[in-house]
Design an enzyme around this catalytic site. Structure first.
Site, PDB file in Angstrom:
ATOM      1  N   TYR A   1       0.878  -1.190   0.000  1.00 26.79           N
ATOM      2  CA  TYR A   1       0.000   0.000   0.000  1.00 26.79           C
ATOM      3  C   TYR A   1       0.902   1.222   0.000  1.00 26.79           C
ATOM      4  O   TYR A   1       2.134   1.112   0.027  1.00 26.79           O
ATOM      5  CB  TYR A   1      -0.906  -0.027   1.243  1.00 26.79           C
TER       6      TYR A   1
ATOM      7  N   TRP B   1     -11.471  11.321  -1.711  1.00 25.48           N
ATOM      8  CA  TRP B   1     -10.115  11.230  -1.161  1.00 25.48           C
ATOM      9  C   TRP B   1      -9.052  11.720  -2.123  1.00 25.48           C
ATOM     10  O   TRP B   1      -8.032  12.282  -1.711  1.00 25.48           O
ATOM     11  CB  TRP B   1      -9.810   9.775  -0.750  1.00 25.48           C
TER      12      TRP B   1
ATOM     13  N   ARG C   1      -6.646   2.373   3.379  1.00 26.10           N
ATOM     14  CA  ARG C   1      -7.353   1.102   3.199  1.00 26.10           C
ATOM     15  C   ARG C   1      -6.540  -0.121   3.610  1.00 26.10           C
ATOM     16  O   ARG C   1      -7.026  -1.244   3.508  1.00 26.10           O
ATOM     17  CB  ARG C   1      -7.809   0.968   1.737  1.00 26.10           C
TER      18      ARG C   1
HETATM   19  N1  GSH Z   1     -12.343  -0.886  -3.245  1.00 26.67           N
HETATM   20  C1  GSH Z   1     -10.905  -0.907  -3.333  1.00 26.67           C
HETATM   21  C2  GSH Z   1     -10.310  -1.442  -2.017  1.00 26.67           C
HETATM   22  O1  GSH Z   1     -10.994  -1.322  -0.998  1.00 26.67           O
HETATM   23  O2  GSH Z   1      -9.199  -1.978  -2.029  1.00 26.67           O
HETATM   24  C3  GSH Z   1     -10.402   0.492  -3.641  1.00 26.67           C
HETATM   25  C4  GSH Z   1      -8.915   0.474  -3.949  1.00 26.67           C
HETATM   26  C5  GSH Z   1      -8.427   1.858  -4.291  1.00 26.67           C
HETATM   27  O3  GSH Z   1      -9.147   2.690  -4.871  1.00 26.67           O
HETATM   28  N2  GSH Z   1      -7.161   2.089  -3.946  1.00 26.67           N
HETATM   29  C6  GSH Z   1      -6.559   3.365  -4.219  1.00 26.67           C
HETATM   30  C7  GSH Z   1      -5.607   3.262  -5.381  1.00 26.67           C
HETATM   31  O4  GSH Z   1      -5.103   2.194  -5.682  1.00 26.67           O
HETATM   32  C8  GSH Z   1      -5.757   3.830  -2.984  1.00 26.67           C
HETATM   33  S1  GSH Z   1      -6.821   3.979  -1.575  1.00 26.67           S
HETATM   34  N3  GSH Z   1      -5.354   4.408  -6.021  1.00 26.67           N
HETATM   35  C9  GSH Z   1      -4.392   4.517  -7.077  1.00 26.67           C
HETATM   36  C10 GSH Z   1      -5.003   4.333  -8.428  1.00 26.67           C
HETATM   37  O5  GSH Z   1      -6.214   4.126  -8.566  1.00 26.67           O
HETATM   38  O6  GSH Z   1      -4.231   4.399  -9.389  1.00 26.67           O
END
Ligand code: GSH
Length: 199
Positions: free
Chosen positions: A8, A104, A14
């Protein structure tokens, strides 16, 4: 014991629910935190392109709540009966529905602040009232012992309270539940030792 690697950003976000579950169970894992600058080259290598992911002996699990539910089951924190497990899932999903209302990733700080203020002022009271009613005078949200639903409440409310410190002042039972979670020795030790991050 399997080899675990949790990937992460350097945030609670998360991944923190899974870090709580690792802390509580005492299972060893690699807490791999990537830099935002490295993300564009890592993203295409990850199934579904989102984090967190958990690698279990090289098998990649995505979706934060699927990861946490797996860890909760492995650690006896998913609920003691099928009905308790469904209730714990339902509470986690209810809290998560609320958390996903927030923009976010919004870059415009004015837009972001306005949306956060609106959600925290106008939408949070209903969730808090319902959670407080659900908890009642019990020690834990589901059943007679701690579950991952209690952890999720603590993890998410810590972030919400950092945005609006008086958010739950009218709900002392929900605040007391946070205290109970944070007083669990393994969780207290993790909170003490974890990297200090804004979210
Ligand atoms: N529903 C997914 C979970 O709970 O894991 C959401 C995952 C998600 O949106 N992660 C974000 C991410 O990877 C960070 S909180 N963001 C970078 C991107 O989308 O490129």
């Amino acid at each position: 014991m399997p080899q675990y690697k949790l990937t992460y950003f350097n945030l609670r976000g998360r991944a923190e629910i899974s870090r709580y579950l690792f802390a509580y169970s005492g299972k060893k894992y690699e807490d791999h935190r990537i830099e935002p600058a490295d993300w564009p080259k890592i993203k295409p290598t990850i199934p579904f392109g989102k984090i967190p992911i958990l690698e279990v002996d090289g098998v990649i699990i995505h979706q934060s709540l699927a990861i946490a539910r797996y860890l909760a089951r492995e650690s006896g924190l998913a609920g003691q009966t099928p009905v308790e497990q469904a209730l714990a899932d339902a509470i986690v999903d209810t809290i998560d529905d609320f958390m996903t209302l927030f923009p976010w990733a919004e870059k415009n700080q004015d837009v972001r602040k306005q949306a956060f203020d609106d959600i925290l002022t106008n939408k949070a009271p209903e969730l808090l009232k319902d959670l407080d009613t659900f908890l009642g005078d019990s020690n834990w949200l589901v059943g007679k012992s701690v579950t991952w639903a209690d952890f999720y409440w603590d993890v998410c409310s810590t972030t919400l309270l950092s945005c609006k410190p008086d958010l739950a002042d009218n709900y002392p039972r929900l605040l007391a539940l946070k205290d109970r979670v944070q007083a669990l020795p393994a969780i207290a030790a993790w909170i003490q030792k974890r990297p200090k991050t804004i979210m």
